[in-house]
Design a protein around this motif. Structure first.
Motif, mmCIF file in Angstrom:
data_model
loop_
_atom_site.group_PDB
_atom_site.id
_atom_site.type_symbol
_atom_site.label_atom_id
_atom_site.label_comp_id
_atom_site.label_asym_id
_atom_site.label_seq_id
_atom_site.Cartn_x
_atom_site.Cartn_y
_atom_site.Cartn_z
ATOM 1 N N ILE A 41 9.024 106.514 90.824
ATOM 2 C CA ILE A 41 10.134 105.798 90.280
ATOM 3 C C ILE A 41 10.174 105.633 88.745
ATOM 4 C CG2 ILE A 41 11.295 103.751 90.341
ATOM 5 C CD1 ILE A 41 9.840 103.283 92.837
ATOM 6 N N ARG B 125 14.374 108.224 91.200
ATOM 7 C CA ARG B 125 13.400 108.289 92.122
ATOM 8 C C ARG B 125 13.139 109.491 92.977
ATOM 9 N NH1 ARG B 125 14.848 103.598 95.501
ATOM 10 N NH2 ARG B 125 15.212 104.283 97.663
ATOM 11 N N SER C 101 19.426 108.829 92.029
ATOM 12 C CA SER C 101 19.494 107.944 90.848
ATOM 13 C C SER C 101 20.728 106.818 91.087
ATOM 14 C CB SER C 101 19.728 108.764 89.747
ATOM 15 O OG SER C 101 20.961 109.483 89.961
ATOM 16 N N TYR D 60 12.518 103.213 86.251
ATOM 17 C CA TYR D 60 13.347 102.067 86.342
ATOM 18 C C TYR D 60 13.669 101.225 85.177
ATOM 19 C CZ TYR D 60 15.443 98.003 88.910
ATOM 20 O OH TYR D 60 16.312 97.021 89.312
ATOM 21 N N THR E 114 11.585 99.661 80.472
ATOM 22 C CA THR E 114 11.244 100.853 81.525
ATOM 23 C C THR E 114 10.085 100.662 82.281
ATOM 24 O OG1 THR E 114 12.738 102.206 80.166
ATOM 25 C CG2 THR E 114 11.292 103.408 82.071
ATOM 26 N N GLU F 118 15.459 99.222 94.768
ATOM 27 C CA GLU F 118 14.082 98.719 94.133
ATOM 28 C C GLU F 118 13.942 97.466 93.838
ATOM 29 O OE1 GLU F 118 14.456 103.132 92.891
ATOM 30 O OE2 GLU F 118 15.706 101.197 92.991
ATOM 31 N N SER G 242 17.950 103.347 87.908
ATOM 32 C CA SER G 242 16.739 103.983 88.361
ATOM 33 C C SER G 242 16.915 105.315 88.783
ATOM 34 C CB SER G 242 16.534 103.144 89.515
ATOM 35 O OG SER G 242 17.458 103.362 90.717
#
Length: 771
Positions: free
Chosen positions: A152, A140, A121, A154, A255, A43, A138
């Protein structure tokens, strides 16, 4: 990267970050949902070697063929499922410095793909150039419940500092394909908009004019509390983003929850794309990350109920088979007959994400046995839908009377392969498509598919074969000249056994289908005769002559069919004698040297023997296996599975296990040194076959499911699920016996080790191990 993945029954785990392996890991940890997929790119920014890849099923670009010469019938373009807008991006800046894993010190890096729930993850600790240390986590997934949604979560935690962190979720459509023939970008911008935490980017492909709208909505939390303040929006060509600057103290955690939607003109009118994207984003935002994930997880658990394979006593083998099943299920769902299965799925650019004969030969059995009937049927309908294009393709090459040559590579029915020895000569693919029709009907009992879909395809393919052969006055036989068999390390050869055998078998099977239609669907058959101008007597007379008089090269000394004319003109040196430093030969040798060698890329003659084992005695199968397998370098991902099944058939249990483990862990262990450009999705169907048909000994004969199972010495037990004509069976093999449980209401008949039994609905039966 051999054995770099930690062995675990349900998870794919990578500990530590090695930039040299990054592309391999991007492939291995790919995720998808049948409609779209994505490599495991980060990401945050990563300025080192990476292959960014986000792919949308059915959205392609016809990249103009690049060759130095041209021949009649040569494809004008190479179709590619193209890299699409990057929706995962979240830039992180700490005290003005960008978090870039190529420029930071990384500690405690861990990446996990949970196959049970379909979630990727990652967590790591990184020290910025300025000394600030952060912990990043993270998670997703691309929803298999709502195929337009990606999600997502993160987080960034300040471990040793106080200061400013800037988070910038964005959508970036300024992407390219590394394999673009002319280094062009395939997307143009149609529209973009962003307001606060919500934005939409619409792009259109050149030439094909597909449009895709990608939307996003996000929220930022600080220690579970929503961050106040309006994001600062940014717009540039093919890009939208929104930045928030947040002051943090040591120990604070930020977050970002980013929910995205991807909608295309393949499924929605172009004028409604932005509206549909907004509806999808609203669905996602209303549900929230946790609810989206719960729905996604439940869908995965249902898939595992009907497709899981369990192995007791061998974690490496267990992880391998589940990984193969997971990737198959997230690549193709069978909901759309316009879609098919690319050799690399949604995991890389090689092979363009388009359809080969791999689907019919290696993937169909998995979906026939683990998914609803319509899923496998849609794979056949895909080919029927493209029949007119296959006829056009054959016509370009000089064939007439509505003969069909299906393309070696296609996205829309047109041939788009760019190597002449494959495009014009690897015609055994026609036989694979014919065999898939037989295989589907033999397994499902759905004979109505023949009227008219299956028959129309078989007729057109049979017309091709009847024109493709030559009569040899010298041999007084029909011959098949200028072909390439499955062993692509031999080009432009004569009388390839597999190609000729497929031709003869197709003609025989089409004759059987004609008899069936005349008996069961006489009026429809009369209509088909008129529609296709089928002169039954004259055409079938030619077919029968070919069937009776086809030439197959045979070696009297070894009592085996030769792969092609002149095969024994080469020095036959076992592959085991090749120096390790010269393997794989497709990466170490010149093409000239490969073509003059005896080495076989994958099952060729053995491919026919695998499909038509009842035509050969066990002794014949053993002779052919003993002759060809030692010469096979298994440098096609499609090779080990066929050899595993045949080895099991003739009692070579050690070899069967060796070949199974090779196909099951081909990508996880980067066996052929080519996982960096994507996974071998279609060979994963072969892995499933190697297990079920090899260890389970599963066949369908005389409308009955037949098992001849054995248990590898290393294993304590195994079990798998299989659908057969409305019955859903679970089988378990243990040292002391074999158990079959019927989890449906449908009564079915089975055969185990030559013992027949009927199993009532919701009952089970156990057989003592005869070995």
């Amino acid at each position: 990267m051999k054995n770099n993945i930690i062995h675990d029954e349900w998870k794919i785990i990578e500990e530590g970050f090695n930039p040299e392996n990054n592309r391999i890991s991007e492939s291995i940890f790919s995720i998808g949902n049948g409609k779209m997929g994505q490599r495991a790119n980060f990401e945050e920014q990563y300025s080192d070697d990476s292959l960014q890849g986000t792919y949308i099923a059915g959205i392609y670009y016809p990249d103009k063929t690049r060759v130095g010469w041209w021949k009649n019938g040569y494809p004008e373009y190479v179709a590619k499922i193209i890299n699409s807008a990057n929706w995962i991006g979240i830039d992180i800046q700490i005290a003005g410095e960008t978090l870039d894993l190529a420029k930071t010190k990384i500690e405690k890096f861990r990446r996990v793909l949970d196959m049970k729930t379909g979630v990727l993850s990652r967590n790591f600790v990184a020290t910025m150039p300025g000394g600030q240390k952060v912990e990043v986590k993270s998670t997703r997934f691309v929803s298999i419940d709502d195929s337009e949604i990606g999600a997502i979560r993160y987080s960034v935690k300040a471990l040793n500092f106080s200061g400013e962190i800037t988070v910038t979720p964005y959508l970036d459509g300024d992407v390219k394909n590394e394999d673009a023939n002319y280094d062009e970008k395939f997307w143009t911008e149609i529209s973009k908009e962003i307001k606060a935490e919500e934005g939409y980017l619409t792009l259109e492909t050149l030439k094909t004019r597909f449009q895709v709208t990608t939307g996003m909505w996000f929220s930022v939390l600080k220690n579970t509390n929503k961050v106040d303040g309006k994001p600062e929006n940014a717009i540039r060509e093919k890009y939208i983003g929104a930045s928030q600057k947040i002051q943090v103290e040591k120990g604070d955690e930020l977050t970002v929850e980013k929910l995205t939607a991807t909608v295309s003109s393949l499924n929605h009118p172009k004028k409604q794309l932005v509206l549909q994207a907004k509806k999808a984003v609203k669905r996602a935002a209303t549900a929230g990350f946790d609810k989206l994930f719960a729905n996604h997880k439940n869908c995965w658990l249902k898939k595992w109920e009907t497709s899981d394979i369990k192995i007791e006593g061998d974690i490496a083998a267990q992880q391998g088979i589940r990984y193969n099943i997971f990737q198959l299920n997230q690549t193709y769902t069978g909901e759309d007959e316009r879609l098919n299965i690319g050799p690399k799925g949604f995991t890389g650019e090689k092979y363009g994400g388009v359809t080969y004969w791999d689907t019919e030969a290696y993937c169909l059995p998995f979906f026939m046995s683990t998914a609803p009937l319509e899923v496998a049927k849609n794979l056949l309908l895909y080919r029927h839908k493209h029949l007119s294009k296959a006829i056009e393709n054959a016509k370009k090459l000089g064939f007439n009377c509505q003969a069909a040559l299906y393309p070696m590579v296609t996205i829309n029915g047109e041939e788009c392969h760019n190597e002449w020895e494959i495009t014009f000569e690897e015609i055994h693919r026609n036989g694979a498509i014919a065999y898939a029709i037989y295989n589907y009907i033999n397994n499902t009992g759905d004979k109505e598919y023949l009227a008219p879909h299956g028959f129309e395809v078989l007729l057109a393919i049979s017309r091709f074969w009847s024109q493709r052969v030559n009569w040899s006055a010298e041999k007084q036989k029909y011959v098949m000249l200028g072909v390439t068999g499955p062993n692509e390390y031999e080009n432009n050869i004569n009388n390839n056994f597999h190609t000729s055998y497929m031709a003869v078998w197709t003609l025989k099977y089409t004759l059987e289908v004609i008899d069936f239609l005349k008996k069961e669907f006489p009026f429809l058959f009369e209509e088909l005769i008129k529609k296709w101008k089928f002169n039954e007597i004259s055409e079938t007379t030619v077919w029968k002559e070919i069937i009776e008089n086809m030439y197959f090269p045979f070696d009297d000394e070894n009592q085996v069919f030769l792969q092609q004319d002149g095969f024994k003109d080469k020095k036959l040196i076992p592959a085991a004698e090749l120096p390790v430093k010269e393997r794989p030969i497709n990466q170490k040798w010149s093409w000239d040297r490969i073509l003059r060698s005896c080495y076989i890329k994958q099952a060729d003659t053995l491919q026919s023997i695998f499909w038509f084992e009842d035509d050969f005695s066990d002794d014949q199968i053993k002779r052919h296996f003993d002759f060809y397998e030692p010469l096979t370098v298994h440098e096609s991902s499609l090779s080990p599975c066929v050899h595993s099944i045949l080895a099991a058939k003739i009692g070579y249990e050690k070899k069967s296990y060796e070949m199974y483990l090779r196909t099951a862990r081909l990508d996880l262990d980067n066996y052929n040194n080519d996982t960096d450009d994507g996974l071998h999705i279609t060979s994963m169907g072969g892995t499933w076959m190697a297990f079920v048909m090899g260890f389970g000994g599963v066949r369908v004969k005389n409308n009955r499911l037949v098992f001849n199972p054995f248990l590898p010495k290393k294993w304590k037990a195994y079990s798998f699920r299989i659908n057969f004509r409305d019955a859903h069976l679970e089988v378990k093999m243990e040292r002391n016996g074999f158990t079959v449980v019927n989890h449906s209401n449908q009564k079915t008949s089975i055969q185990v080790w030559n013992k027949q039994a009927d199993i009532e609905g919701n009952k089970h039966v156990k057989f003592k191990n005869s070995k």
